[in-house]
Scaffold this motif. Structure first.
Motif, PDB file in Angstrom:
ATOM      1  N   SER A 217      26.517  -0.906  26.742  1.00 46.41           N
ATOM      2  CA  SER A 217      25.887  -0.353  25.538  1.00 46.41           C
ATOM      3  C   SER A 217      25.358  -1.453  24.626  1.00 46.41           C
ATOM      4  CB  SER A 217      26.898   0.514  24.787  1.00 46.41           C
ATOM      5  OG  SER A 217      26.319   1.068  23.627  1.00 46.41           O
ATOM      6  N   VAL A 218      26.157  -2.472  24.394  1.00 46.40           N
ATOM      7  CA  VAL A 218      25.748  -3.548  23.482  1.00 46.40           C
ATOM      8  C   VAL A 218      24.532  -4.288  24.028  1.00 46.40           C
ATOM      9  CG1 VAL A 218      26.418  -5.783  22.528  1.00 46.40           C
ATOM     10  CG2 VAL A 218      27.997  -3.856  22.403  1.00 46.40           C
ATOM     11  N   PHE A 282      25.335 -12.474  25.200  1.00 42.13           N
ATOM     12  CA  PHE A 282      26.175 -11.305  24.983  1.00 42.13           C
ATOM     13  C   PHE A 282      26.828 -10.857  26.293  1.00 42.13           C
ATOM     14  CE2 PHE A 282      24.270 -10.800  20.823  1.00 42.13           C
ATOM     15  CZ  PHE A 282      25.263 -10.157  20.100  1.00 42.13           C
ATOM     16  N   LEU A 283      26.037 -10.830  27.359  1.00 43.13           N
ATOM     17  CA  LEU A 283      26.564 -10.386  28.649  1.00 43.13           C
ATOM     18  C   LEU A 283      27.689 -11.304  29.123  1.00 43.13           C
ATOM     19  CD1 LEU A 283      26.247  -8.354  30.971  1.00 43.13           C
ATOM     20  CD2 LEU A 283      24.586  -9.920  32.001  1.00 43.13           C
ATOM     21  N   PHE A 284      27.492 -12.620  28.990  1.00 44.87           N
ATOM     22  CA  PHE A 284      28.512 -13.581  29.419  1.00 44.87           C
ATOM     23  C   PHE A 284      29.791 -13.419  28.597  1.00 44.87           C
ATOM     24  CE2 PHE A 284      30.505 -17.787  28.866  1.00 44.87           C
ATOM     25  CZ  PHE A 284      30.836 -18.068  30.185  1.00 44.87           C
ATOM     26  N   TYR A 285      29.620 -13.313  27.275  1.00 45.99           N
ATOM     27  CA  TYR A 285      30.792 -13.182  26.403  1.00 45.99           C
ATOM     28  C   TYR A 285      31.544 -11.881  26.669  1.00 45.99           C
ATOM     29  CZ  TYR A 285      33.535 -12.206  22.240  1.00 45.99           C
ATOM     30  OH  TYR A 285      34.554 -11.850  21.386  1.00 45.99           O
ATOM     31  N   GLU A 290      35.972  -8.618  29.167  1.00 47.50           N
ATOM     32  CA  GLU A 290      36.501  -7.632  30.108  1.00 47.50           C
ATOM     33  C   GLU A 290      37.587  -8.249  30.981  1.00 47.50           C
ATOM     34  OE1 GLU A 290      33.589  -5.632  32.504  1.00 47.50           O
ATOM     35  OE2 GLU A 290      32.134  -5.572  30.864  1.00 47.50           O
ATOM     36  N   THR A 291      37.338  -9.472  31.431  1.00 45.49           N
ATOM     37  CA  THR A 291      38.310 -10.141  32.299  1.00 45.49           C
ATOM     38  C   THR A 291      39.613 -10.430  31.556  1.00 45.49           C
ATOM     39  OG1 THR A 291      36.493 -11.176  33.508  1.00 45.49           O
ATOM     40  CG2 THR A 291      38.677 -12.127  33.792  1.00 45.49           C
TER      41      THR A 291
END
Length: 294
Positions: A217-218, A282-285, A290-291
């Motif tokens: 979503s973000v 954003f995707l990397f962070y 999530e991990t």
């Protein structure tokens, strides 16, 4: 075709060819041409143009309007994403409960997302406009002067951000609601048995398990806000001046308004870099988050 080749897994790789051809024709080739034109003085129409090296890039980094437009673009991207996901999460949590007319409420909240952003911008323009706008008609009942919400450089960017948030918060709601619905109920039941309250269950159960949906979503909302075009064009046409312009509307005006296609291509390349860097950051962070929560 030989039987051995037809039965080979390598044959499946040929199924990628049509998609790769379409990608090359409609994405890769225009990108390369745009990069090339950024080093020219092309006007967008003439068959001839001159190579001018890095002149457009030097012009871009010394242009005070570009600095303001970059600021506006980040407000549209990050501001819209923040509001859409906060409000969308609140709606998702509420509509994940067993309440009456739940399906109808979800439909009403999502409905603005299927309307053309250009139409949505015009609709809200008639609310915000200085003369005869619905909001100013109400204000005039209690004050002597209307408020210039779209003509004031200090407010017009935020009005556009609010409209973009209103239109697409339903998208965030649907993504987050889908994430909530795949969380096993047994986890909440076990936490309740252990004595966890509502906030504790949200913090330690719902929020960690919702992380993949939050990531999707973000990132989608950030990308959508950074390339915002239609709503700006309908509500302010980037004005007054460039006070409410984004990189996409500035690129449009340079190409079609000034016939300055070489410089417009330069702005487009800057826009590509900003969207790529921000979205991948954003995707990397969020993927690392999530991990860590897993």
């Amino acid at each position: 075709m030989p039987e051995k080749l037809r039965n080979s897994p390598a044959w499946l790789n040929l199924l990628y060819v049509p998609a790769l051809l379409l990608f090359g024709l409609f994405i890769l080739y225009p990108f390369i041409r745009g990069l090339m034109y950024s080093f020219t003085n092309w006007d967008g129409y003439s068959q001839t143009f001159k190579w001018i090296g890095l002149s457009n890039y030097r012009r871009m980094f010394s242009d005070p309007d570009v600095a303001r437009v970059i600021r506006n673009t980040f407000i549209y991207g990050l501001g819209s994403a923040l509001l859409q996901n906060i409000i969308g999460l609140a709606y998702a949590l509420f509509l994940n409960q067993n309440i009456r007319m739940r399906a109808l409420t979800r439909t009403i909240i999502y409905l603005p997302a299927i309307i053309s952003p250009l139409i949505m911008g015009y609709i809200w323009y008639f609310f915000f406009q200085y003369n005869g706008g619905a909001i100013n008609d109400i204000i005039l009942l209690f004050a002597d002067e209307p408020v210039n919400l779209l003509g004031d450089p200090d407010t017009n960017v935020w009005m556009i951000t609010i409209v973009n948030t209103y239109q697409f918060l339903g998208v965030a709601m649907v993504i987050l609601l889908a994430g909530l619905q795949v969380i096993p109920k047994e986890f909440h039941e076990a936490a309740t048995i252990d004595g966890a309250g509502t906030l504790s269950r949200f913090r330690h159960v719902t929020w960690p398990l919702l992380a993949p949906a939050v990531t999707v979503s973000v990132v989608l909302n950030v990308i959508g806000g950074l390339k915002l075009f239609d709503v700006i064009t309908a509500m302010t046409n980037s004005g007054p001046g460039y006070s409410s312009a984004s990189l996409s509307t500035l690129m449009y005006q340079l190409y079609f308004g000034r016939q300055d296609a070489g410089y417009a291509a330069t702005i487009g390349n800057l826009m590509f870099v900003i969207i790529s860097v921000v979205s991948f950051t954003f995707l990397f962070y969020l993927k690392r988050r999530e991990t860590s929560l897993a």
